[in-house]
Scaffold this active site. Structure first.
Site, PDB file in Angstrom:
ATOM      1  N   LYS A  40       0.053  -6.602   1.636  1.00  0.00           N
ATOM      2  CA  LYS A  40      -0.647  -5.295   1.510  1.00  0.00           C
ATOM      3  C   LYS A  40      -0.252  -4.355   2.648  1.00  0.00           C
ATOM      4  O   LYS A  40      -0.061  -3.164   2.436  1.00  0.00           O
ATOM      5  CB  LYS A  40      -2.164  -5.500   1.499  1.00  0.00           C
ATOM      6  CG  LYS A  40      -2.945  -4.211   1.207  1.00  0.00           C
ATOM      7  CD  LYS A  40      -4.430  -4.477   1.061  1.00  0.00           C
ATOM      8  CE  LYS A  40      -5.177  -3.277   0.470  1.00  0.00           C
ATOM      9  NZ  LYS A  40      -5.434  -2.200   1.416  1.00  0.00           N
ATOM     10  N   ASP A  88     -11.371  -2.411  11.047  1.00  0.00           N
ATOM     11  CA  ASP A  88     -10.284  -3.329  10.681  1.00  0.00           C
ATOM     12  C   ASP A  88      -9.973  -4.305  11.815  1.00  0.00           C
ATOM     13  O   ASP A  88      -9.919  -5.523  11.612  1.00  0.00           O
ATOM     14  CB  ASP A  88      -9.020  -2.549  10.287  1.00  0.00           C
ATOM     15  CG  ASP A  88      -9.212  -1.738   9.003  1.00  0.00           C
ATOM     16  OD1 ASP A  88     -10.299  -1.843   8.391  1.00  0.00           O
ATOM     17  OD2 ASP A  88      -8.289  -1.005   8.616  1.00  0.00           O
ATOM     18  N   ASP A 131       0.818  -1.224   0.000  1.00  0.00           N
ATOM     19  CA  ASP A 131       0.000   0.000   0.000  1.00  0.00           C
ATOM     20  C   ASP A 131       0.848   1.269   0.000  1.00  0.00           C
ATOM     21  O   ASP A 131       0.457   2.275  -0.599  1.00  0.00           O
ATOM     22  CB  ASP A 131      -0.947   0.023   1.212  1.00  0.00           C
ATOM     23  CG  ASP A 131      -2.231  -0.750   0.934  1.00  0.00           C
ATOM     24  OD1 ASP A 131      -2.274  -1.496  -0.068  1.00  0.00           O
ATOM     25  OD2 ASP A 131      -3.190  -0.609   1.725  1.00  0.00           O
ATOM     26  N   GLU A 152     -11.274  -5.041   0.954  1.00  0.00           N
ATOM     27  CA  GLU A 152     -10.432  -5.857   0.076  1.00  0.00           C
ATOM     28  C   GLU A 152     -11.220  -6.992  -0.580  1.00  0.00           C
ATOM     29  O   GLU A 152     -10.916  -7.440  -1.678  1.00  0.00           O
ATOM     30  CB  GLU A 152      -9.242  -6.416   0.851  1.00  0.00           C
ATOM     31  CG  GLU A 152      -8.111  -5.434   1.060  1.00  0.00           C
ATOM     32  CD  GLU A 152      -8.377  -4.390   2.132  1.00  0.00           C
ATOM     33  OE1 GLU A 152      -9.551  -4.110   2.452  1.00  0.00           O
ATOM     34  OE2 GLU A 152      -7.395  -3.833   2.654  1.00  0.00           O
ATOM     35  N   HIS A 191      -5.383  -9.359   3.064  1.00  0.00           N
ATOM     36  CA  HIS A 191      -4.363  -9.503   4.113  1.00  0.00           C
ATOM     37  C   HIS A 191      -4.968  -9.811   5.479  1.00  0.00           C
ATOM     38  O   HIS A 191      -4.433 -10.635   6.220  1.00  0.00           O
ATOM     39  CB  HIS A 191      -3.523  -8.222   4.163  1.00  0.00           C
ATOM     40  CG  HIS A 191      -4.314  -6.944   4.348  1.00  0.00           C
ATOM     41  ND1 HIS A 191      -3.885  -5.894   5.093  1.00  0.00           N
ATOM     42  CD2 HIS A 191      -5.544  -6.558   3.870  1.00  0.00           C
ATOM     43  CE1 HIS A 191      -4.776  -4.914   5.071  1.00  0.00           C
ATOM     44  NE2 HIS A 191      -5.794  -5.303   4.327  1.00  0.00           N
ATOM     45  N   ARG A 192      -6.081  -9.155   5.799  1.00  0.00           N
ATOM     46  CA  ARG A 192      -6.646  -9.367   7.151  1.00  0.00           C
ATOM     47  C   ARG A 192      -7.274 -10.751   7.300  1.00  0.00           C
ATOM     48  O   ARG A 192      -7.307 -11.294   8.403  1.00  0.00           O
ATOM     49  CB  ARG A 192      -7.643  -8.263   7.514  1.00  0.00           C
ATOM     50  CG  ARG A 192      -6.989  -6.911   7.574  1.00  0.00           C
ATOM     51  CD  ARG A 192      -7.709  -5.869   8.376  1.00  0.00           C
ATOM     52  NE  ARG A 192      -7.150  -4.587   8.028  1.00  0.00           N
ATOM     53  CZ  ARG A 192      -5.946  -4.130   8.439  1.00  0.00           C
ATOM     54  NH1 ARG A 192      -5.203  -4.844   9.255  1.00  0.00           N
ATOM     55  NH2 ARG A 192      -5.492  -2.963   8.029  1.00  0.00           N
ATOM     56  N   ASN A 219      -4.461  -1.935  -4.590  1.00  0.00           N
ATOM     57  CA  ASN A 219      -5.746  -1.998  -3.874  1.00  0.00           C
ATOM     58  C   ASN A 219      -5.684  -1.116  -2.629  1.00  0.00           C
ATOM     59  O   ASN A 219      -6.290  -1.430  -1.603  1.00  0.00           O
ATOM     60  CB  ASN A 219      -6.066  -3.448  -3.499  1.00  0.00           C
ATOM     61  CG  ASN A 219      -7.542  -3.618  -3.141  1.00  0.00           C
ATOM     62  OD1 ASN A 219      -8.341  -2.684  -3.293  1.00  0.00           O
ATOM     63  ND2 ASN A 219      -7.901  -4.797  -2.659  1.00  0.00           N
TER      64      ASN A 219
HETATM   65  O1  LIG Z   1      -8.574   6.287   6.452  1.00  0.00           O
HETATM   66  C1  LIG Z   1      -7.974   5.218   6.652  1.00  0.00           C
HETATM   67  O2  LIG Z   1      -6.742   5.161   6.818  1.00  0.00           O
HETATM   68  C2  LIG Z   1      -8.768   3.969   6.704  1.00  0.00           C
HETATM   69  C3  LIG Z   1     -10.126   4.021   6.907  1.00  0.00           C
HETATM   70  C4  LIG Z   1     -10.967   2.823   7.073  1.00  0.00           C
HETATM   71  O3  LIG Z   1     -11.762   2.695   5.904  1.00  0.00           O
HETATM   72  P1  LIG Z   1     -13.341   3.134   5.836  1.00  0.00           P
HETATM   73  O4  LIG Z   1     -13.459   4.556   6.182  1.00  0.00           O
HETATM   74  O5  LIG Z   1     -13.656   2.856   4.405  1.00  0.00           O
HETATM   75  O6  LIG Z   1     -14.062   2.242   6.802  1.00  0.00           O
HETATM   76  C5  LIG Z   1     -10.127   1.556   7.252  1.00  0.00           C
HETATM   77  O7  LIG Z   1     -10.921   0.415   7.066  1.00  0.00           O
HETATM   78  C6  LIG Z   1      -8.953   1.522   6.307  1.00  0.00           C
HETATM   79  O8  LIG Z   1      -8.185   0.361   6.471  1.00  0.00           O
HETATM   80  C7  LIG Z   1      -8.043   2.687   6.557  1.00  0.00           C
HETATM   81  C1  LIG Z   2      -9.778  -1.601   4.382  1.00  0.00           C
HETATM   82  C2  LIG Z   2      -8.455  -1.669   4.332  1.00  0.00           C
HETATM   83  O1  LIG Z   2      -7.680  -1.069   3.388  1.00  0.00           O
HETATM   84  P1  LIG Z   2      -7.839   0.209   2.440  1.00  0.00           P
HETATM   85  O2  LIG Z   2      -6.921   1.242   3.011  1.00  0.00           O
HETATM   86  O3  LIG Z   2      -7.416  -0.248   1.097  1.00  0.00           O
HETATM   87  O4  LIG Z   2      -9.272   0.662   2.480  1.00  0.00           O
HETATM   88  C3  LIG Z   2      -7.707  -2.481   5.331  1.00  0.00           C
HETATM   89  O5  LIG Z   2      -6.462  -2.350   5.383  1.00  0.00           O
HETATM   90  O6  LIG Z   2      -8.312  -3.260   6.087  1.00  0.00           O
END
Ligand SMILES: O=C(O)C1=C[C@@H](OP(=O)(O)O)[C@@H](O)[C@H](O)C1
Ligand SMILES: C=C(OP(=O)(O)O)C(=O)O
Length: 441
Positions: A426, A325, A52, A353, A400-401, A94
């Protein structure tokens, strides 16, 4: 992409030790973009090195940002807007934390860009962000299905005379993206940019990460609850010189969970009581399930029961909207609870994901749990006895999770196979190495 070879995990009895966490994905990708937009030079230490952040770094380099990888986890960036290059294609894998913020930043910056990702990224919605940016005059076209990447961005005249309205019920990353990009406009405009959130906002703690980091780069957002955010006229990013990235609190959840079910103690270093990441609240969930937690400035420690010795965690029924998460880790721990566990308000799992409600439901059942699910909830009844557990090969859906959560199933009485374990790259390429160092048979 071809899947990596299956990983067979034999049953383990005990977990203890220390883990130095990799950098936070959410903080790393925000800070990389902020440093690129800021006037001056920022040394970022503790940056996550994973898929990422690699796509974010590669994207910024393609845009001509002056970027020096001093070490694997150290990056020095000299920023400023506009970026040097446009008329380019940027591939963002992703990574939601790269795709959404870069879309907003490039749409407000001017220039031509084409943004794409892996097939799953093209199924993850972005329409609410595009709608908001279009209210500001941005020119964004869908190159595939309307509402989804890939996108084409063109130059346009941006005008924020009216408040911009944005929905936050699908992903908080849309509001984060708009907030992060706003100073590209305010630094050149004689008026503020006002953002109004329409309806419900999910995953709120991630907005606090965004606001905290913007403030470190000199932009203080005026905020009226979760409804209205004002970026003042003239607000511009200024490099803070040095930023240390915290350890990843979502990655911490797997190890703290191991301490909770494998007797422990397991201590994670790099996050603590003053963390800006909402996922540190997962430690509270573990406490409610019966674990003992010690919180310090720069570490969190969990010790608990020994499920291999027949002890059980307390069953739970919680709203997990604030920690979507780490909530997946709680779902995996339900396998070791003394009754039915319910996860509520996790509708965003459907567009991450993979469809995580479907994936969790399917894979937990393979191990012998009874599972029910709905649009935004999951209910798990663990196997009634040790004899009810089934050895299983767990599909990970390039998530990944899924791979990291189901490593916890190896504390049960049967061998567990993790399919395509390298999908952890990821956010945590070394996950299974660290896992194997903590567990004992
Ligand atoms: O802003 C961020 O860093 C994130 C927000 C969350 O997503 P959502 O806002 O879509 O739930 C989380 O699930 C993602 O892993 C990271
Ligand atoms: C939702 C996730 O990733 P993303 O930042 O791609 O949304 C995650 O890391 O669980």
């Amino acid at each position: 992409m071809t899947a990596s070879p299956d990983l067979l995990l034999s049953p383990v009895n005990h977990a203890s030790g220390d883990v130095v966490l990799p950098g936070s994905k959410s903080i790393s990708n925000r800070v990389l973009l902020l440093a690129a937009l800021a006037r001056g030079t920022t040394l970022i230490r503790g940056v996550l090195d994973s898929d990422d952040t690699r796509v974010m770094l590669a994207g910024l380099m393609k845009l001509g940002v002056s970027l020096d990888r001093v070490a694997t986890t150290e990056v020095e960036i000299t920023g400023g807007i506009p970026f040097e290059r446009d008329d380019i294609d940027i591939f963002l894998g992703n990574a939601g934390t790269a795709f959404r913020p870069l879309t907003a930043a490039l749409a407000l910056m001017g220039g031509q860009y084409r943004l794409s990702g892996v097939a799953r990224m093209h199924e993850r919605p972005i329409g609410d962000l595009v709608e908001a940016l279009r209210q500001l005059g941005a020119a964004i076209d869908y190159l595939g299905n309307p509402g989804y990447p890939p996108l084409a961005i063109s130059s346009a005249k941006i005008n924020a005379a009216q408040p911009v309205r944005i929905k936050g019920n699908v992903s908080s990353q849309f509001l984060t993206a708009l907030l992060l990009a706003a100073p590209i406009y305010t630094s050149r405009a004689g008026q503020p940019l006002v953002i109004e959130v329409e309806g419900e906002l999910i995953s709120k703690p991630y907005i606090l990460i965004t606001l905290n980091l913007m403030a470190r780069f000199g932009v203080v957002v005026e905020r009226d609850g979760w409804q209205r955010f004002t970026i003042p006229a003239g607000a511009a990013y200024i490099a803070p010189g040095l930023i240390d990235v915290e350890g990843d609190a979502s990655s911490a959840s797997y190890f703290l969970a191991m301490g909770a079910i494998g007797a422990g103690p397991v201590r994670v270093h790099g996050v603590g009581v003053n963390s800006i990441q909402g996922d540190v609240a997962f430690a509270d969930t573990l406490e409610a399930m019966g674990a003992t937690i010690v919180r310090h400035d720069n570490f969190i420690e969990a010790r608990g029961i020994n499920v291999a010795g027949g002890q059980k965690l307390r069953a739970f029924d919680f709203d997990f909207n604030l920690i979507p998460d780490a909530a997946m880790t709680a779902a995996a721990l339900a396998l070791f609870a003394d009754g039915t566990c319910t996860l509520r308000n996790i509708g965003s799992w459907r567009v991450k994901e993979t469809d995580r409600i479907h994936a969790m439901h399917t894979e937990l059942e393979k191990l012998g749990a009874s599972v029910e699910s709905g649009a935004d909830w999951l209910r798990i009844t663990p196997p009634a006895s040790l004899a009810q557990w089934h050895s299983a090969s767990i599909a990970t859906y390039d998530d990944h999770r899924m791979a990291m959560c189901f490593s916890l199933a190896s504390f049960g009485p049967v061998p567990v196979t993790i399919q395509d374990p390298d999908c952890v790259s990821k956010t945590f390429p070394d996950y299974f190495k660290v896992f194997s160092q903590l567990v004992q048979k």
